[in-house]
Each structure stands twice: as C-alpha cells, then as structure tokens.
Design a protein around this motif. Structure first.
Motif, short mmCIF file in Angstrom:
data_model
loop_
_atom_site.label_atom_id
_atom_site.label_comp_id
_atom_site.label_asym_id
_atom_site.label_seq_id
_atom_site.Cartn_x
_atom_site.Cartn_y
_atom_site.Cartn_z
N CYS A 31 0.69 5.18 0.35
CA CYS A 31 -0.24 6.22 0.81
C CYS A 31 0.43 7.58 0.72
O CYS A 31 1.32 7.90 1.52
CB CYS A 31 -0.65 5.91 2.25
N ALA B 195 -8.70 3.86 6.43
CA ALA B 195 -7.81 2.75 6.11
C ALA B 195 -8.48 1.39 6.19
O ALA B 195 -8.03 0.43 5.56
CB ALA B 195 -6.60 2.78 7.03
N LEU C 153 -9.18 -0.52 3.01
CA LEU C 153 -8.09 -1.17 2.29
C LEU C 153 -8.10 -2.68 2.49
O LEU C 153 -7.74 -3.43 1.59
CB LEU C 153 -6.75 -0.62 2.76
N ARG D 85 -9.05 9.84 4.53
CA ARG D 85 -9.34 8.47 4.10
C ARG D 85 -9.60 7.56 5.29
O ARG D 85 -9.18 7.83 6.41
CB ARG D 85 -8.17 7.92 3.28
N VAL E 121 0.88 -1.17 0.00
CA VAL E 121 0.00 0.00 0.00
C VAL E 121 0.91 1.21 0.00
O VAL E 121 1.81 1.31 0.84
CB VAL E 121 -0.92 0.03 1.24
N LEU F 151 -4.07 4.45 9.41
CA LEU F 151 -3.37 3.42 8.65
C LEU F 151 -2.55 2.54 9.59
O LEU F 151 -2.51 1.31 9.42
CB LEU F 151 -2.48 4.07 7.59
N THR G 117 -4.04 6.82 -2.55
CA THR G 117 -3.76 5.51 -1.98
C THR G 117 -3.73 4.50 -3.13
O THR G 117 -4.65 4.47 -3.95
CB THR G 117 -4.85 5.09 -0.97
N SER H 39 4.22 5.21 3.41
CA SER H 39 3.61 6.53 3.27
C SER H 39 4.61 7.42 2.54
O SER H 39 5.83 7.20 2.63
CB SER H 39 3.23 7.13 4.63
#
Length: 189
Positions: free
Chosen positions: A39, A147, A150, A145, A37, A56, A124, A72
């Motif tokens: 971000c 998380a 996800l 957002r 992921v 997250l 993302t 990130s």
C-alpha cells in the motif's frame, strides 16, 4: 504499462515493523512466499493517509487469517514512520511493516512515483507468493481507499490460483459460483 502478471522488481529498504517496534530490512524477497498487500501513500503526517492506513489496520487480522502480509510504503524514511507511529492516534494502532522509500526506487518500480512531487501515489497492489502482481489500484491524491475491498479481491485471487481453469465473476464472494471459460459458455452470460 500494466504491472499485472509481472514480477515485482528487486529492492532493499529499511522499514519500521510497527508490530515489534523494531527497525528491519525488507526486500522484494520479503514479499515472496506468502500473499502480500503493498500500500503506497504520499507522505507521513498528512491528512487522508492516516485514515487509509488505520482502515488497513482494521482489516489486518482478516488479511493475516488469509495468509497475507501487509506493507505500507511512502518516500519518507523508516525513522519518520516511527515518529509518526509514536505521535498519531490512528497510526499508533498499526501493527504491520512500514517501508521507507527515500530513494524512490520501490515507488518507481511499482510505477506510482509522482516524479514532480517526489511522492508516491495512492497505489495498492496484491502480490502472489511468487512475487507476481495480481491486482493493482491507483487513486488520485484526494480519494482515500477502502481496505475492506481487498479481502474479496484476495479471496478471488487465491481461488483462481488454486483452481486453474476457473474465474471469478463480478462481485464474487467466497463460496459463490465461479465460471469455467469455454466455447460452450460464449454468448451465454
């Protein structure tokens, strides 16, 4: 232009590994070999960003359990990431890698750079083990957002990868029925 189904662009950057407390080098190759992921967020020491990154982190153990690594990225430096980690209660909880992108190459490569502001947008991306983007979400600056969304997206992406010919319908949850697109299914949903 959509990045879905495309390989991530090559990059190399310095990062702060919040889990180990060390500075490391990260590249596009670091994202390959496992699910990732990525971000993006506008800037350290801001307002919505720490709430998102803390959220997250709250999902990090679940994501790791699915074989997912989290990265990130902002256009700040890795030094700034460490300073933020050391001074923010929310960011101090983070255990994943925080990539510095002061050259803006990574943000540009993922097409989330606000050229006028010189900052990344809230993007993302779910990247598969081959470095191919499987999902992307970009929010306006003022919209944080969630998380937790996800987890189901990654489970669906992993299911589809492991079960060719099957697709996951809306709101699909692990263990639920999938679909097998075929002529027999046309017009019956």
């Amino acid at each position: 232009m959509s990045l879905i189904g495309k390989e991530i662009q090559a990059f190399k950057a310095s990062a702060y590994d919040a889990g180990s407390g060390e500075f490391i080098e990260v590249s596009d190759e670091s994202l390959k070999g496992q699910w990732s992921v990525v971000c993006f967020y506008p800037a350290d020491f801001t307002f919505v960003c720490p709430t998102e990154l803390e959220d997250l982190q709250n999902e990090y153990a679940t994501l790791k359990g699915l074989g997912v690594e989290v990265f990130s990225v902002s256009t700040d430096t890795h030094f700034t990431h460490k300073a933020w980690h050391d001074h923010s209660d929310a960011i101090g909880k983070i255990k994943y890698v925080m990539i510095g992108d002061p050259s803006q190459k990574i943000s540009r490569g993922f097409d989330v750079l606000d050229e006028e502001a010189g900052l990344a947008q809230r993007g993302t991306f779910i990247v598969d083990p081959d470095g191919i983007v499987q999902a992307a979400e970009i929010n306006a600056d003022g919209i944080g957002r969630d998380a937790s969304t996800l987890v189901n997206k990654i489970k669906a992406a992993q299911y589809v990868r492991n079960n060719p010919g099957e697709v996951c319908p809306a709101k699909w949850k692990e263990g639920a029925t999938t679909l097998k697109p075929s002529l027999d299914l046309v017009g019956k949903i």
